[in-house]
Design an enzyme around this catalytic site. Structure first.
Site, PDB file in Angstrom:
ATOM      1  N   SER A 164       0.806  -1.028   0.012  1.00  0.00           N
ATOM      2  CA  SER A 164      -0.017  -0.021   0.093  1.00  0.00           C
ATOM      3  C   SER A 164       0.910   1.323   0.153  1.00  0.00           C
ATOM      4  CB  SER A 164      -0.827   0.036   1.359  1.00  0.00           C
ATOM      5  OG  SER A 164      -1.940   0.770   1.065  1.00  0.00           O
ATOM      6  N   ASP A 223      -9.018  -4.028  -6.006  1.00  0.00           N
ATOM      7  CA  ASP A 223      -8.371  -3.414  -4.920  1.00  0.00           C
ATOM      8  C   ASP A 223      -9.227  -1.971  -4.732  1.00  0.00           C
ATOM      9  OD1 ASP A 223      -6.974  -1.931  -3.088  1.00  0.00           O
ATOM     10  OD2 ASP A 223      -5.012  -3.047  -3.263  1.00  0.00           O
ATOM     11  N   HIS A 246      -7.629  -5.611  -0.640  1.00  0.00           N
ATOM     12  CA  HIS A 246      -6.525  -4.630  -0.759  1.00  0.00           C
ATOM     13  C   HIS A 246      -5.549  -5.445  -0.361  1.00  0.00           C
ATOM     14  CE1 HIS A 246      -4.271  -1.058  -0.374  1.00  0.00           C
ATOM     15  NE2 HIS A 246      -4.072  -1.090   1.107  1.00  0.00           N
TER      16      HIS A 246
END
Length: 510
Positions: free
Chosen positions: A227, A450, A478
């Site tokens: 991320s 995502d 995610h």
């Protein structure tokens, strides 16, 4: 990358180098020793048993885990003044357990910005057991996070007001209240953490990672970023391309996008994930508490949020506001595994019980049962606003909000610009420009469903880095590596353990 739908948390994760295989494995080096060819170490880490690990509920384990080692590393507060004041970075390590020859250290950043790598690795180390056979697994609290001079913005009451704000103002009075609360929050950040605020950006964190590499004794940095950690890794590879070892960037963020672009793309990503949740929920007749079909379920959620806007639900001595409910919904969309609980929480709230959605929101906001907060909700805007020179005016914020609401009436709002426009220190665009020309191959893994770092950012980051190869994960949620998809794990492990760079166009599942 965290995306926070409520206005309180609207603070807010191809030119490919042709490679047929991985390079040589980094030399195995004893912890604390300087690897051949590595620059002279500029600091040392004294490792000891971890004493202050926190679980997701904010509590510590009953007994210390002997496999976990914690330490500190002093780094410059301001890299423009390397001989000046220092701050301590908090680190954690799980030593390589074997079998097989130790490769070196593998440094993790699990996202944020503002997530604690110390707490997360302590909780998740077993999920990386295959890698932990040959790597020392290492993570850290980046500067401005938790134990590393963590940014704090007032006390619990201030944070409760901030996180409870509704996602979109219903009238002029509510808009004024939101603006006033955000200004008070930003002022509290300056008052409580003014010394660290100018120095928490991603560029400085990347320089910290090179100090960590040196202290660990590795000639190259082996890195696993998730991320927001993908942007941190990309900035490191841009600043230190010759020191890049084996790099995996999972759930990639496109660092080049403007605040407005990021808001609109992420709003669309969460709307897509929400619609996927509804379709999954109603596939078995009579089993979805949210509604009998997607149309009815969506109307029920809309009605719930409208009701909460007028009359928040009482939960003990607290209230579930519309803003907290939206945060709870978004939090559960990060993983398909959370969808059944989201359905249950929505069903409870529709019957007047807000405990489920409040629990989801609290977990996302870093609020524990006694009302104290981690630094995530303060560190996130602190890093995000320092990482951009943008300070949107009222007209820009209004345009962004209107466009986002067209994309999703549920998740649309003005985005990060709402708080950065009030932020007390200036920012820089340096972390938005990445180019790893000259580095070893980098593996980027993007997931088609995502919500927080939408798939389109994967090819864009891959192209910007110049030395990266893209792996497409066809799935929801995610992040890919921890999704349980066997092909992703096999491909990633083969690269990190054996140096096998995935072929261009690799997709999972195959």
């Amino acid at each position: 990358m965290r995306w926070i739908p409520a206005a309180a948390a609207a603070v807010l994760t191809a030119a490919l180098a042709a490679c047929s295989g991985g390079g040589e494995a980094p030399s195995a080096t004893a912890p604390g020793a300087t690897a051949p060819g590595a620059p002279e170490r500029q600091g040392a880490i004294s490792w000891e048993t971890c004493a202050d690990i926190k679980r997701p509920d904010g509590q510590g384990p009953a007994t210390p885990d002997p496999s976990l080692q914690c330490g500190k590393l002093a780094v410059p507060l301001d890299y423009a003044k390397p001989g000046g004041a220092t701050i301590d970075l908090a680190l954690i390590r799980v030593k390589a357990a074997g079998p097989g020859e130790r490769i070196g250290s593998l440094l993790f950043n699990f996202g944020g910005p503002g997530g604690s790598g110390v707490d997360t690795l302590a909780q998740a180390a077993k999920s990386f057991g295959t890698l932990g056979a040959r790597y020392d697994l290492v993570s850290f609290d980046p500067r401005g996070v938790e134990r590393s001079s963590g940014v704090r913005c007032g006390g619990s009451e201030q944070m409760d007001r901030f996180t409870s704000l509704d996602s979109v103002p219903g009238d002029a009075a509510e808009r004024a209240e939101i603006e006033r609360t955000i200004e008070e929050f930003a002022d509290a950040c300056q008052e409580t953490s003014g010394k660290i605020l100018p120095h928490v950006g991603t560029v400085n964190a990347a320089q910290d990672m090179d100090r960590i590499r040196q202290a660990l004794g590795d000639a190259k940095l082996n890195y696993f970023g998730m991320s927001y950690g993908t942007q941190l890794g990309a900035v490191y590879a841009t600043k230190f391309p010759d020191r890049v070892g084996r790099f995996v960037l999972d759930a990639p963020l496109d660092p080049s996008v403007s605040m407005e672009e990021r808001t609109l793309v992420q709003t669309a990503g969460f709307q897509q994930a929400y619609e996927s949740f509804l379709k999954d929920c109603v596939k078995d007749a009579g089993q979805c508490e949210t509604g009998a079909d997607t149309t009815v379920a969506n109307k029920n959620v809309d009605k719930l949020l409208d009701d909460l806007d007028d009359r928040p639900l009482t939960v003990g001595d607290r209230r579930l506001t519309q803003g907290l409910a939206v945060t709870g919904i978004a939090a559960a969309l990060y993983s398909e595994l959370s969808w059944p609980f989201l359905d249950q929480a929505l069903g409870m709230a529709m019957k007047g019980d807000g405990r489920g959605l409040l629990a989801l929101a609290d977990s996302y906001n870093g609020r524990d049962a006694n009302g104290s907060y981690s630094t995530i909700m303060s560190s996130f805007p602190a890093v995000s606003c320092v990482d951009t020179a943008e300070r949107p005016d009222a007209a820009t914020l209004a345009r962004t909000e209107a466009a986002a609401l067209k994309v999703s009436p549920l998740f649309g709002n003005g985005g990060m610009g709402i708080i950065c426009s009030a932020w007390p220190v200036p920012g820089s665009d340096e972390a938005m420009k990445v180019d790893a020309t000259g580095s070893a191959p980098i593996v980027v893994i993007a997931t088609t469903g995502d919500p927080a770092t939408p798939y389109e950012w994967g090819p864009k980051l891959t192209e910007q880095l110049k030395t990266a190869v893209l792996v497409t994960h066809k799935g929801e949620g995610h992040g890919a590596y921890l999704s349980g998809e066997a092909c992703v794990k096999k491909t990633t492990d083969a690269y990190l353990l054996e140096g096998k760079v995935p072929a261009e166009g690799t997709a999972c599942p195959r």
